[in-house]
Design a protein around this motif. Structure first.
Motif, PDB file in Angstrom:
ATOM      1  N   ALA A  97      42.365  43.899  39.964  1.00 26.66           N
ATOM      2  CA  ALA A  97      41.546  42.967  39.151  1.00 26.66           C
ATOM      3  C   ALA A  97      42.402  42.075  38.434  1.00 26.66           C
ATOM      4  O   ALA A  97      42.199  40.625  38.540  1.00 26.66           O
ATOM      5  N   SER A  98      43.670  42.385  37.825  1.00 26.62           N
ATOM      6  CA  SER A  98      44.392  41.486  37.155  1.00 26.62           C
ATOM      7  C   SER A  98      44.917  40.401  38.028  1.00 26.62           C
ATOM      8  O   SER A  98      45.012  39.259  37.714  1.00 26.62           O
ATOM      9  N   GLU A  99      45.308  40.908  39.295  1.00 27.11           N
ATOM     10  CA  GLU A  99      45.866  39.783  40.223  1.00 27.11           C
ATOM     11  C   GLU A  99      44.783  38.920  40.557  1.00 27.11           C
ATOM     12  O   GLU A  99      45.039  37.660  41.089  1.00 27.11           O
ATOM     13  N   ALA A 100      43.643  39.168  40.740  1.00 26.91           N
ATOM     14  CA  ALA A 100      42.516  38.486  41.180  1.00 26.91           C
ATOM     15  C   ALA A 100      41.925  37.345  40.260  1.00 26.91           C
ATOM     16  O   ALA A 100      41.147  36.321  40.616  1.00 26.91           O
ATOM     17  N   ALA A 101      42.373  37.581  38.948  1.00 27.84           N
ATOM     18  CA  ALA A 101      41.582  36.507  37.927  1.00 27.84           C
ATOM     19  C   ALA A 101      42.621  35.216  37.788  1.00 27.84           C
ATOM     20  O   ALA A 101      43.917  35.429  37.952  1.00 27.84           O
ATOM     21  N   ASP A 102      41.936  34.285  37.829  1.00 27.57           N
ATOM     22  CA  ASP A 102      42.591  33.107  37.446  1.00 27.57           C
ATOM     23  C   ASP A 102      43.301  32.960  36.211  1.00 27.57           C
ATOM     24  O   ASP A 102      42.922  33.700  35.251  1.00 27.57           O
ATOM     25  N   GLU A 103      44.019  31.808  35.784  1.00 31.83           N
ATOM     26  CA  GLU A 103      44.680  31.862  34.662  1.00 31.83           C
ATOM     27  C   GLU A 103      44.003  31.811  33.704  1.00 31.83           C
ATOM     28  O   GLU A 103      44.104  32.325  32.449  1.00 31.83           O
ATOM     29  N   GLY A 104      42.680  31.207  33.317  1.00 29.91           N
ATOM     30  CA  GLY A 104      41.936  30.949  32.245  1.00 29.91           C
ATOM     31  C   GLY A 104      41.036  32.047  31.921  1.00 29.91           C
ATOM     32  O   GLY A 104      40.170  32.034  31.015  1.00 29.91           O
ATOM     33  N   THR A 105      40.941  33.345  32.828  1.00 26.33           N
ATOM     34  CA  THR A 105      40.215  34.265  32.673  1.00 26.33           C
ATOM     35  C   THR A 105      40.870  35.470  32.404  1.00 26.33           C
ATOM     36  O   THR A 105      41.896  36.052  32.932  1.00 26.33           O
ATOM     37  N   ARG A 106      40.552  36.127  31.232  1.00 25.40           N
ATOM     38  CA  ARG A 106      41.216  37.362  30.806  1.00 25.40           C
ATOM     39  C   ARG A 106      40.539  38.485  31.182  1.00 25.40           C
ATOM     40  O   ARG A 106      39.228  38.510  30.835  1.00 25.40           O
ATOM     41  N   VAL A 107      41.195  39.512  31.639  1.00 30.45           N
ATOM     42  CA  VAL A 107      40.465  40.718  31.995  1.00 30.45           C
ATOM     43  C   VAL A 107      40.674  41.747  31.205  1.00 30.45           C
ATOM     44  O   VAL A 107      41.849  41.975  30.772  1.00 30.45           O
ATOM     45  N   VAL A 108      39.505  42.315  30.756  1.00 32.23           N
ATOM     46  CA  VAL A 108      39.968  43.579  29.592  1.00 32.23           C
ATOM     47  C   VAL A 108      39.241  44.824  30.198  1.00 32.23           C
ATOM     48  O   VAL A 108      38.457  44.757  30.860  1.00 32.23           O
ATOM     49  N   ALA A 146      49.000  48.156  33.941  1.00 29.27           N
ATOM     50  CA  ALA A 146      48.368  47.324  35.316  1.00 29.27           C
ATOM     51  C   ALA A 146      48.260  45.703  35.238  1.00 29.27           C
ATOM     52  O   ALA A 146      47.699  45.452  36.126  1.00 29.27           O
ATOM     53  N   GLY A 147      48.647  45.406  34.101  1.00 27.78           N
ATOM     54  CA  GLY A 147      48.580  43.974  33.950  1.00 27.78           C
ATOM     55  C   GLY A 147      47.542  43.338  33.284  1.00 27.78           C
ATOM     56  O   GLY A 147      47.275  42.035  33.019  1.00 27.78           O
ATOM     57  N   LEU A 148      46.640  43.975  32.565  1.00 28.76           N
ATOM     58  CA  LEU A 148      45.420  43.748  32.231  1.00 28.76           C
ATOM     59  C   LEU A 148      45.777  42.966  30.730  1.00 28.76           C
ATOM     60  O   LEU A 148      46.731  43.229  30.296  1.00 28.76           O
ATOM     61  N   ASP A 149      44.891  42.123  30.144  1.00 28.48           N
ATOM     62  CA  ASP A 149      44.875  41.371  28.998  1.00 28.48           C
ATOM     63  C   ASP A 149      44.723  41.829  27.678  1.00 28.48           C
ATOM     64  O   ASP A 149      45.222  41.688  26.910  1.00 28.48           O
ATOM     65  N   GLY A 150      43.705  43.101  27.954  1.00 27.41           N
ATOM     66  CA  GLY A 150      43.464  43.911  27.019  1.00 27.41           C
ATOM     67  C   GLY A 150      42.387  45.015  27.258  1.00 27.41           C
ATOM     68  O   GLY A 150      42.180  45.273  28.334  1.00 27.41           O
TER      69      GLY A 150
END
Ligand code: C5P
Length: 233
Positions: A97-108, A146-150
């Protein structure tokens, strides 16, 4: 400084945009969740973003890593600011999930739903829970690794998460209620000022605003509490 996200938990786009219009000048960050997205689809997200609003897409993805990664990529293309996956999908799913998100999208990552009490969690997981807070922190650490933003948690767990995982790790907290307000189906509720003082980055407010007689007035009160302008709860 904490920010308030208003959940557009209404069935139709017409009702969602009526609420957005009512809150004009008070709210610019909105949550689109299962109810609205299932009926209206991505158009409602695009229209909000075209209108200059920020969007928290709360669909709580939970599936095999490949499927979740593709769903995250699609959501990210829409331009959403924040989106949710379930932390219990496991480390591989979270990394995908974390790797698939573009720069502007934070995955929590959703840790433990704010509607769940410790006994409900024990029933689901089939084991004794010594401390729900520890379980939430454990899941938050997994999301971080896992690299998530929050993560999404109750405001009751924010301080422990920030202490163990790091101050810059984003914590989004639903289950916000004004003192004396109806808890509805939420089990772990906190008042806005208290959530802000505990360090919540984003307070998600749904029914307290959407079901109010004066939604803009209630949102103003909540924002004032967040800024510490009213009597502390
Ligand atoms: O109406 P209320 O303020 O309880 O709404 C809370 C919102 O936050 C709902 O849209 C719900 O789906 C969402 N949410 C939650 N608990 C989580 C994640 C999201 O209540 N752990």
């Amino acid at each position: 400084m904490s920010e308030v996200i208003v959940a557009l938990d209404v069935p139709t786009a017409d009702e969602a945009f009526a609420l957005v219009d009512t809150l004009e000048g008070e709210g610019d960050f909105f949550k689109v969740g299962l109810e609205l997205f299932t009926r209206e689809g991505p158009r409602v997200v695009e229209k909000l973003i075209d209108g200059g609003k920020r969007v928290f897409l709360d669909l709580k993805f939970h599936d095999i890593p490949n499927t979740v990664a593709r769903a995250v990529a699609s959501a990210s293309e829409l331009g959403v600011d924040l989106l949710t996956v379930h932390s219990t999908g496991g480390a591989d799913m979270l990394r995908a999930a974390s790797e698939a998100a573009d720069e502007g999208t934070r995955v929590v990552g959703v840790t433990v739903l704010t509607s769940l009490s410790p006994s409900a969690v024990e029933e689901i997981w089939g084991r004794e829970i010594l401390s729900l807070r520890d379980e939430v922190v454990r899941l938050a650490s997994m999301c971080h690794a896992a690299g998530l933003d929050g993560v999404v948690s109750s405001a009751l767990e924010v301080e422990s998460i920030k202490r163990h995982v790091g101050a810059s790790f984003v914590v989004v907290t639903p289950g916000i209620r004004l003192p004396g307000g109806d808890a509805h189906d939420q089990a772990r509720v906190v008042a806005p000022g208290e959530a802000a003082r505990k360090g919540s980055d984003y307070l998600v407010v749904g029914r307290a605003v959407s079901q109010a007689d004066d939604p803009a007035g209630v949102l103003r009160t909540i924002k004032a509490e967040v800024c510490g302008e009213s009597v502390r709860s």
